[in-house]
Design an enzyme around this catalytic site. Structure first.
Site, short mmCIF file in Angstrom:
data_model
loop_
_atom_site.label_atom_id
_atom_site.label_comp_id
_atom_site.label_asym_id
_atom_site.label_seq_id
_atom_site.Cartn_x
_atom_site.Cartn_y
_atom_site.Cartn_z
N HIS A 156 -8.22 -3.88 -1.06
CA HIS A 156 -7.43 -4.03 0.17
C HIS A 156 -6.36 -2.94 0.28
CE1 HIS A 156 -5.43 -6.41 3.40
NE2 HIS A 156 -4.35 -5.82 2.92
N GLU A 157 -5.57 -2.78 -0.76
CA GLU A 157 -4.48 -1.79 -0.70
C GLU A 157 -5.05 -0.37 -0.60
OE1 GLU A 157 -1.95 -3.23 0.11
OE2 GLU A 157 -2.33 -5.22 -0.75
N GLU B 264 0.79 -1.23 0.00
CA GLU B 264 0.00 0.00 0.00
C GLU B 264 0.82 1.28 0.00
OE1 GLU B 264 0.33 -2.31 2.40
OE2 GLU B 264 0.34 -1.44 4.42
N HIS C 53 -5.96 0.52 2.92
CA HIS C 53 -4.80 0.93 3.73
C HIS C 53 -4.56 2.44 3.69
CE1 HIS C 53 -2.98 -2.65 5.40
NE2 HIS C 53 -2.87 -3.26 4.23
N GLU D 80 -3.73 -4.49 9.47
CA GLU D 80 -4.27 -5.47 8.53
C GLU D 80 -5.70 -5.91 8.83
OE1 GLU D 80 -2.97 -5.90 5.74
OE2 GLU D 80 -0.93 -5.17 6.08
N TYR E 257 -4.74 -10.62 9.92
CA TYR E 257 -5.72 -10.34 8.87
C TYR E 257 -7.09 -10.91 9.23
CZ TYR E 257 -1.79 -9.23 5.72
OH TYR E 257 -0.68 -8.68 5.14
N ASP F 18 8.62 -9.83 10.67
CA ASP F 18 8.08 -10.70 9.63
C ASP F 18 7.50 -12.00 10.19
OD1 ASP F 18 8.12 -9.63 7.11
OD2 ASP F 18 9.29 -11.31 6.32
N1 BES Z 1 0.95 -4.51 3.76
C1 BES Z 1 0.69 -5.80 3.23
C2 BES Z 1 1.91 -6.49 2.71
C3 BES Z 1 2.98 -6.74 3.75
C4 BES Z 1 2.65 -7.33 4.94
C5 BES Z 1 4.30 -6.42 3.49
C6 BES Z 1 3.64 -7.56 5.87
C7 BES Z 1 5.27 -6.66 4.43
C8 BES Z 1 4.94 -7.22 5.62
C9 BES Z 1 -0.35 -5.73 2.11
O1 BES Z 1 -1.34 -4.79 2.32
C10 BES Z 1 -1.06 -7.07 2.07
O2 BES Z 1 -1.68 -7.40 3.04
N2 BES Z 1 -0.94 -7.79 0.96
C11 BES Z 1 -1.58 -9.07 0.78
C12 BES Z 1 -2.80 -8.95 -0.08
C13 BES Z 1 -4.09 -8.84 0.60
C14 BES Z 1 -5.22 -8.85 -0.40
C15 BES Z 1 -4.33 -9.78 1.73
C16 BES Z 1 -0.64 -10.00 0.04
O3 BES Z 1 0.47 -9.57 -0.29
O4 BES Z 1 -1.00 -11.12 -0.23
ZN ZN Z 2 -2.62 -5.34 3.90
#
Ligand code: BES
Ligand code: ZN
Length: 620
Positions: free
Chosen positions: A313-314, A289, A317, A336, A401, A393
Site C-alpha cells: 500500500h505505502e 508513505e 503511494h 487512497e 479507501y 481528518d
Molecule cells: N496516507 C495514509 C495514512 C494517513 C491517512 C495519514 C490520512 C494521515 C491522514 C496511509 O497510506 C494509509 O492509508 N495507512 C493505512 C494503511 C493501509 C494499509 C490502509 C493505515 O494507517 O492503516
Molecule cells: Zn494510504
C-alpha cells in the site's frame, strides 16, 4: 521535399520558442493553484519552491529550533503567507535583511497565517523559529516507549495539515517543493527523513539531507532514534531499533519483489530508493508513505509476513499520492482509492489472486461497516468530500479507501484489465509530479478511457452521490465462503478443532471472527479461546478483532480485560485503538472505556488523541 522539411523545422523552432517564452512568463505569474480551504497561503501571489531547513532536535526540552529558508517565486506580491500552528516565530529575513512579519488570528483547525513583508524582488526568505509543547506533528517518546528502552525517540506525522506545527510552510498538497536539511541530534541517535538518507550514525550527530524531487509539504518527515539500517536489495531496505532489525528485515524481505511488480504494472519507480522505518508502537498509522522512506507501525511484524500488504500500500503511494497528488483534501479519494487498487494488484502479482481477493473482501466488509456508521450523514459517503469548516481528518475514513477501490475495480471489469492498465499507466506518467483534482480526473477518464472505447459509465454517481451504485462488482472468495460455512457449523455444534483451522491465514481468522453472529454466546467464546488462545494471539490484527468481539459480547475470561488494556497502552495505531474504544461505546460501556483511556491517552500521538477524545466525548 527538403524544402518542406526545412520550412517545417523552422516552424517548429519558432513555435518552440513561443512556447518557451510563454513558459517563462507562466513561471513568473503562476496562477495554477486552486482555492484551498485548509491553507492560508496565497500561492498565486507568492509561492515557495525550495526549503532549506537547519534545525536541532532537543530531547531535554522536547523542542525543535532553527531556521527555515525558502526560495520563492514572486508574482509582484509584497507579502508572503506561510501556515503555522503552535510555533514561536523569532525573527524573519528577506534576502538576508530583517523584515517585518505578523501572525494572524489563531484558528483551531488551521493555526495562524504568518504574513511576511517582502519586495517584488525578494528571492529568499528565512524564518527563525521553534516548536512548542502544543505541536501536533511531533511525538516525543520516552525510552520506555521504544523497543530497546535505552534512548528516547522522535517522529513526525505531516498528513494532513500537521507539517505547519513543526515547520512554517505553505501547507497545501498542491504546493511542491524540493528540500535540503541539516539536522543536529544527540550523538547516540540517528536522524532520517523523507529524503536521501544516511545508512550509519555520524560521529557528531549532524545529518545532511536532500530531497531533489518536488514533494508536497505533508510528505516532509523526520524520525530520530537509536536505529540501524539493513539493506534488502540495492534500492530497498529497513531501518529499525536494534532488537527489531533482523525480524523486520525477514518480515519485509519481499520489498524488492514488490517494487519490481509495481514497476511492471504502472511504470518506473520515480524515487530511486524505497526504504521502510519501523517506528515504536505509538505511531498512529499502519503506514505513512513518506517519499523514499515509508514510516510503519511495528504491529505489522507478525512473524509470518501476513500483514505486509501494508508495505504494498505505502509503496503504491509512490505513484498515487506522491507522484500524482490530490490537489485538496476533498480529493483525498484520489490518493487512497487508487492506492488500495494498486495495492491489491501488487499483492495479486506476487502472491496470487486468492490472497488479493481475500484482502479485497475484507475491505468490502469495512466499507459496509462504514456505510452503517454514516447512515445519518450520507454526504460523508461521497467520494468527493465537502470539508468546509472541517478538519480534513474528519473526511479520512474507509470511504475514500474502499469505495474508491470498488469504483476503480468496477471500472476495470467494465473496460477490461488490459485497457484499464494502459490507462492508469498513462495517467501516472502524464501527471507525474503534479496535482490532480476530482474534476480533472473525470475529464481525463472520459477522454482517455471511456469515450475512446465507447463506454457509458455512471462516474458522476460513483463520485458525487452517497452510497454504492448498483453496478458495483461482486468480489468472491471460496476460502472466505468456507470460513462462513465453518462458522455456521461451529455456532450450531459448538465444535471446532485445530484440524479444521490448521491452514488458515490470518485473513481467514479475521474473517471468521468479524462475522460472529449476535447470538454467539459465552460458551462459544470459551471454546474458541481454550482451543486457539485468541486472547493471547501474537497477530495484532487477529487480536484486535477478537477484542472487539469480546467487548461486544461481554466475554471476560482468560484475563482478557488486562490484555485489552495492555494492548491499548502499548499500541497507538489509530485504526486499532478506535475500533476497540468504539466497541465499548457501542456496547454501552463508555465508563469502562474512559477508565482505560484516562490511563493510556498520554501514550498516544495527537491524531489518535483527537479521534478518541471525539469518540468518547472526553474533556480534560
Ligand atoms: N496516507 C495514509 C495514512 C494517513 C491517512 C495519514 C490520512 C494521515 C491522514 C496511509 O497510506 C494509509 O492509508 N495507512 C493505512 C494503511 C493501509 C494499509 C490502509 C493505515 O494507517 O492503516
Ligand atoms: Zn494510504
Amino acid at each position: 521535399m527538403k524544402k518542406i522539411t526545412l520550412i517545417l523545422s523552422l516552424l517548429i523552432v519558432v513555435l518552440a520558442s513561443c512556447k518557451q517564452s510563454k513558459k517563462t512568463h507562466a513561471e513568473a505569474i503562476p496562477s495554477q493553484y486552486v482555492k484551498e480551504i485548509h491553507s492560508y497561503a496565497q500561492p498565486n501571489n507568492a509561492v515557495i519552491k525550495h526549503l532549506n531547513l537547519a534545525i536541532s532536535v532537543n530531547f531535554n526540552e522536547e523542542i525543535i529550533s532553527g531556521t527555515a529558508s525558502y526560495d520563492i517565486t514572486n508574482n509582484n506580491a509584497t507579502i508572503l503567507i506561510l501556515d503555522t500552528k503552535f510555533l514561536t516565530i523569532e525573527k524573519v529575513e528577506a534576502d538576508g535583511i530583517a523584515t517585518t512579519f505578523e501572525l494572524g488570528t489563531f484558528d483551531e483547525q488551521l493555526g495562524q497565517p504568518l504574513k511576511i513583508s517582502i519586495t517584488k524582488n525578494t528571492k529568499k526568505v528565512t524564518v527563525h523559529y521553534k516548536t512548542t509543547h502544543k505541536t501536533e506533528a511531533l511525538q516525543w517518546l520516552s525510552p520506555q516507549q521504544t523497543a530497546d528502552k535505552k534512548h528516547p525517540f522522535l517522529f513526525t506525522q505531516g498528513q494532513a495539515i500537521l507539517t505547519r506545527t513543526w515547520i512554517p510552510i505553505q501547507d497545501s498538497p498542491q504546493i511542491r517543493i524540493t528540500y535540503n536539511a541539516t539536522v543536529t541530534v544527540p550523538k547516540e541517535l540517528m536522524a532520517v527523513m523523507s529524503a536521501e538518507n544516511p545508512k550509519e550514525k555520524t560521529a557528531n550527530g549532524i545529518y545532511h539531507f536532500t530531497m531533489k524531487q518536488p514533494i508536497s509539504p505533508y510528505l516532509i518527515a523526520l524520525a530520530v532514534g537509536d536505529i540501524n539500517y539493513k539493506p534488502i536489495s540495492n534500492r530497498t531496505g529497513v531501518y529499525a531499533e536494534n532488537s527489531m532489525l533482523d525480524k523486520v528485515h525477514t518480515e519485509f524481505s519481499d520489498m524488492e519483489k514488490m517494487v519490481t511488480a509495481a514497476e511492471n504494472l504502472y511504470g518506473t519507480y520515480a524515487w530511486e530508493q524505497f526504504d521502510v522505518i519501523v517506528l515504536p508502537p505509538s505511531f498512529p498509522f499502519g503506514g505513512m508513505e513518506n517519499p523514499r522512506l515509508t514510516f510503519a507501525t511495528p504491529t505489522v511484524i507478525a512473524g509470518d509476513k501476513s500483514l505486509t500488504s501494508l508495505i504494498a500500500h505505502e509503496l503504491a503511494h509512490s505513484w498515487s499520492g506522491n507522484l500524482v497528488t490530490n490537489a485538496t483534501w476533498e480529493d483525498f479519494w484520489l490518493n487512497e482509492g487508487f492506492t488500495v487498487y494498486f495495492e491489491m494488484r501488487i499483492m495479486e502479482a506476487i502472491y496470487g489472486k486468492e490472497r488479493a481477493e481475500m484482502l479485497a473482501l475484507i475491505g468490502r466488509q469495512d466499507l459496509e461497516d462504514e456505510l452503517e456508521n454514516f447512515k445519518d450523514q450520507p454526504n460523508d459517503t461521497k467520494l468527493k468530500l465537502d470539508l468546509t469548516n472541517r478538519n480534513p481528518d474528519d473526511g479520512m475514513n474507509s470511504i475514500a479507501y474502499d469505495k474508491g477501490y470498488l469504483f476503480l475495480r468496477t471500472l476495470e471489469e467494465n473496460v477490461g484489465r488490459e485497457k484499464f492498465d494502459a490507462f492508469l499507466k498513462s495517467y501516472f506518467s502524464a501527471h507525474a509530479f503534479s496535482t490532480m483534482n476530482t474534476e480533472k480526473f473525470i475529464q481525463y477518464l472520459n477522454t482517455h478511457l471511456l469515450e475512446k472505447n465507447n463506454i457509458n459509465f455512471n462516474t458522476n454517481e460513483w463520485v458525487y452521490e452517497p452510497g454504492i451504485p448498483n453496478n458495483q462488482v461482486t468480489i468472491h472468495s471460496d476460502k472466505f465462503k468456507n470460513i462462513l460455512q465453518t462458522l455456521h457449523t461451529f455456532i450450531e455444534n459448538k465444535e471446532i478443532t485445530n484440524v479444521t483451522t490448521s491452514d488458515w491465514t490470518p485473513q481467514e481468522w479475521v474473517h471468521f471472527i468479524r462475522n460472529f453472529p449476535d447470538e454467539m454466546d459465552l460458551t462459544h467464546f470459551k471454546i474458541l479461546d481454550n482451543t486457539f488462545n485468541l486472547t493471547n494471539s501474537s497477530n495484532s490484527y487477529i487480536a484486535m478483532v477478537w477484542y472487539e468481539q469480546a467487548i461486544k459480547h461481554n466475554y471476560r475470561e482468560n484475563n482478557i480485560d488486562a490484555n485489552i488494556e495492555g494492548f491499548l497502552t502499548h499500541v497507538g495505531r489509530r485504526w486499532y485503538v478506535t475500533t476497540i474504544f468504539n466497541a465499548y461505546k457501542k456496547s454501552n460501556k463508555l465508563d469502562e472505556a474512559l477508565t482505560i483511556y484516562k490511563k493510556t491517552r498520554a501514550n498516544y500521538h495527537s491524531v489518535t488523541v483527537n479521534t478518541i477524545d471525539n469518540l468518547l466525548g472526553y474533556t480534560k
